[in-house]
Write a protein that holds these residues in place. Structure first.
Motif, PDB file in Angstrom:
ATOM      1  N   HIS A  74     -10.285  49.109  58.276  1.00 58.17           N
ATOM      2  CA  HIS A  74     -10.726  47.556  58.650  1.00 58.17           C
ATOM      3  C   HIS A  74     -11.856  47.286  57.645  1.00 58.17           C
ATOM      4  N   LYS A 124     -10.362  46.123  54.678  1.00 60.89           N
ATOM      5  CA  LYS A 124      -9.680  44.543  54.742  1.00 60.89           C
ATOM      6  C   LYS A 124     -10.792  43.418  54.482  1.00 60.89           C
ATOM      7  N   VAL A 125     -11.793  43.913  55.031  1.00 56.01           N
ATOM      8  CA  VAL A 125     -12.937  42.905  54.716  1.00 56.01           C
ATOM      9  C   VAL A 125     -13.239  42.699  53.304  1.00 56.01           C
ATOM     10  N   LYS A 126     -13.159  43.623  52.571  1.00 54.03           N
ATOM     11  CA  LYS A 126     -13.396  43.515  51.312  1.00 54.03           C
ATOM     12  C   LYS A 126     -12.192  42.516  50.500  1.00 54.03           C
ATOM     13  N   GLN A 137     -11.473  40.092  52.068  1.00 53.39           N
ATOM     14  CA  GLN A 137     -11.648  38.966  52.762  1.00 53.39           C
ATOM     15  C   GLN A 137     -10.563  38.711  53.895  1.00 53.39           C
ATOM     16  N   PHE A 190     -10.736  39.351  57.764  1.00 53.85           N
ATOM     17  CA  PHE A 190     -11.837  39.557  58.789  1.00 53.85           C
ATOM     18  C   PHE A 190     -10.987  39.987  60.096  1.00 53.85           C
ATOM     19  N   THR A 211     -10.808  42.173  63.353  1.00 53.48           N
ATOM     20  CA  THR A 211     -11.326  42.904  64.130  1.00 53.48           C
ATOM     21  C   THR A 211     -10.752  44.245  64.730  1.00 53.48           C
ATOM     22  N   SER A 223     -17.874  41.301  61.343  1.00 58.74           N
ATOM     23  CA  SER A 223     -16.830  40.570  60.914  1.00 58.74           C
ATOM     24  C   SER A 223     -16.653  39.039  61.116  1.00 58.74           C
ATOM     25  N   LYS A 276     -17.464  35.855  58.891  1.00 54.90           N
ATOM     26  CA  LYS A 276     -16.629  34.794  58.636  1.00 54.90           C
ATOM     27  C   LYS A 276     -17.128  33.499  59.029  1.00 54.90           C
TER      28      LYS A 276
END
Length: 596
Positions: A328, A331-333, A335, A337, A339, A360, A364
């Protein structure tokens, strides 16, 4: 200091495997190997000692049987009236019968029933005027050719002679040689001077008594009784025809796995050079050893299986969730976001998942927020919540520990393990008291509860090795003292004074209330302290440094110094190997009542 290798680049699963191998697998294997070798050697030595004691018992029992016969022979040997009867020349058989009935028959019948190991007492002599019956035998030329007479002839003194003989009045058909299956004590009756006749006393042992003595060694092996020449006089080996043949022990073909045990007769003139040899199969010695080996193997296998199962379970719980968090975060890297939908757990990884989800969502929102002031406000809010979370965690963990200990105690009570439940209760009580400092003043009675909890735990560990005594003035129980000022001294006496002693020791605690002071005294007979250690403890009164993390003797003295200044008194008497005596005097302070 930089380590020669770096673990930061190793995956968590491999790190857990390294921990398992180095901290579980190798210690269990090495510990069980060492334990097996030590146990095997101990069991083997114990078994060897048991066999040696059993062989020594056979030796002593056989010697006792012989000594009974020797004792009776000494009575006959020194009996003046009997000697006169045997030396007398009788004119007719009636005179002899009268003398025989008047004395000899009585003493002959008085010994045979008492000593069950003797089956026949007979006196051989060459007096032709006596009737050769009823314990009297004629010393004929044929008798002089017997084994027992030749053995007596070779003796150079009047001491008794032990010899293997055939039983009186028995004949075994089909045997050309005499069947000598019992033992006899023979002795010349020449104690008095002026003997006209040659008189020889022959006391024959009961064959069943000899068989019973040597049959007591109920082991997988054989027993051999050897004379001074190494010839077998008796054996439980059915392959040796010892009653007929003359067999030397050194000529026997013994099994390759036979272990020999030997005990000799020392200090006995008529058994000089005789010895008893036992040959025991190696299987008999190592049978118990193999049982202990099987137990150790099963124990090691159970330890390995349980530890492997637990570590696998724990490592999987950690690894799966950390990999999920890492996925996860990637995935934030990009963009995204998203959970984590897994149910939040209460451990650190679960808290990390909660914080990641919160992070996250906040990121956002922060991306959509264009005002720096709002960003600063939200950052402060995050920091505040982190502080709240840490405070909450610090409250949860002790309660979790207390609840766990209480659960274990209740399960122990259900299983009737009252002693274990009591110790767990004492541990929880001590732990709760050490964590809760809202009340920093307690009564002597409350402090004694902590001391008793600690001593009961220590006595549970050491059993009879620890003995303690409490002598408390009833008037002192309500006096108020700083919390946990006496307990560290009791802990020091137990752990550093008594625990190093193999045989254990004693602790004496005395609390008295004087007119203006409260005196606490503790004395142990432990290993004691060196002069440098005593001087260092006295130095704590003069140099007040920063308190450490533990509530030890040093911190206690510092606390007392800050609370009472120069009004406290400390006395220490200790030397290596002579135990330790510590006495503390505190100003008296009454119980102020309950604190809120």
């Amino acid at each position: 200091m930089k380590l020669p290798f770096n673990l930061d680049n190793i995956r968590l699963r491999n790190k857990m495997m390294i921990i398992y191998v180095l901290c579980v697998l190798l210690p269990i294997v090495l510990t069980n190997v060492v334990f097996y070798r030590a146990t095997t050697e101990k069991v083997k030595n114990q078994r060897m000692q048991d066999i040696e004691r059993a062989l020594e018992q056979v030796k002593n029992e056989f010697r006792s049987e012989i000594e009974d016969a020797v004792s009776v022979s000494s009575v006959f040997f020194t009996d003046y009236n009997l000697n006169q009867i045997l030396e007398e020349e009788y004119q007719n058989p009636a005179d002899y019968v009268s003398a025989y009935d008047s004395y000899f028959r009585r003493i002959l019948n008085s010994y045979t029933p008492v000593y069950t190991s003797m089956q026949n007492i007979k006196i051989y002599l060459d007096n032709p005027t006596m009737l050769h019956s009823g314990g009297i035998g004629f010393l004929s030329e044929q008798a002089k050719k017997s084994v027992w007479y030749r053995a007596l002839r070779d003796a150079k003194n009047a001491n008794p002679v032990l010899v293997r003989t055939a039983r009186e009045d028995t004949f075994v058909p089909g045997l050309g040689a005499p069947y000598r299956d019992t033992f006899s004590i023979v002795r010349r009756m020449n104690y008095f001077d002026g003997n006209k006749w040659e008189k020889i006393l022959k006391i024959e042992l009961r064959t069943s008594a000899v068989e019973q003595v040597f049959g007591n060694l109920n082991l997988n092996g054989y027993v051999y009784l050897l004379n001074e020449k190494g010839s077998i006089e008796y054996t439980t080996d059915p392959n040796v025809n010892w009653p007929v043949d003359t067999v030397f022990y050194n000529e026997l073909q013994k099994p390759k796995d036979a272990i020999e045990f030997e005990t000799t007769y020392a200090g006995i003139s008529y058994m000089k050079g005789w010895k008893i040899v036992g040959t025991i199969s190696e299987e008999e010695v190592f049978r118990v050893v193999r049982k202990s080996r099987e137990f150790i193997i099963w124990l090691a296998a159970a330890n390995l299986f349980i530890s492997t199962l637990i570590i696998t379970w724990i490592s999987r719980s950690m690894n799966v969730r950390l990999v999920n968090i890492l996925r996860h975060m990637k995935k934030v890297k990009n963009q995204q976001f998203v959970t984590i939908e897994d149910g939040a757990s209460r451990d650190e990884i679960g808290q990390l998942q909660v914080e990641f989800n919160r992070m996250s969502l906040q990121i956002k929102r922060l991306i959509n927020d264009v005002y720096i002031a709002d960003i600063e406000r939200k950052s402060l809010e995050i920091e505040h919540r982190k502080a709240q979370l840490n405070a909450l965690q610090s409250q949860i963990n002790p309660h979790f520990l207390f609840n766990s200990l209480e659960t274990i105690r209740m399960r122990s009570l259900i299983k009737n393990e009252t002693e274990t439940a009591k110790i767990i209760h004492n541990m929880a009580k001590l732990l709760r008291s050490s964590l809760a400092w809202s009340k920093d003043r307690v009564t002597v009675e409350e402090e004694l509860e902590f001391i008793l909890c600690f001593l009961e735990i220590q006595q549970y560990r050491f059993g009879d090795r620890l003995v303690y005594r409490l002598d408390v003035d009833p008037n002192a129980k309500k006096a108020v003292i700083p919390k946990m000022v006496f307990l560290p001294f009791v802990e020091n006496a137990s752990i550093h004074g008594i625990e190093p002693l193999k045989h254990g020791g004693e602790i004496d605690i005395r609390i008295e209330l004087g007119t203006d002071c409260l005196e606490f005294s503790i004395r142990d007979n432990g290993v004691g302290m060196k002069k440098e250690q005593v001087e260092r403890m006295y130095g704590f009164l003069d140099n007040v440094e920063e308190l450490g993390e533990r509530i030890g003797v040093q911190n206690v003295i510092y606390r007392l110094k800050m609370l009472y200044g120069d009004r406290i008194r400390l006395f220490i008497d200790s030397a290596p190997g002579e135990g330790t005596h510590i006495q503390i005097s505190l100003p008296v302070q009454a119980d102020p009542g309950p604190q809120t």
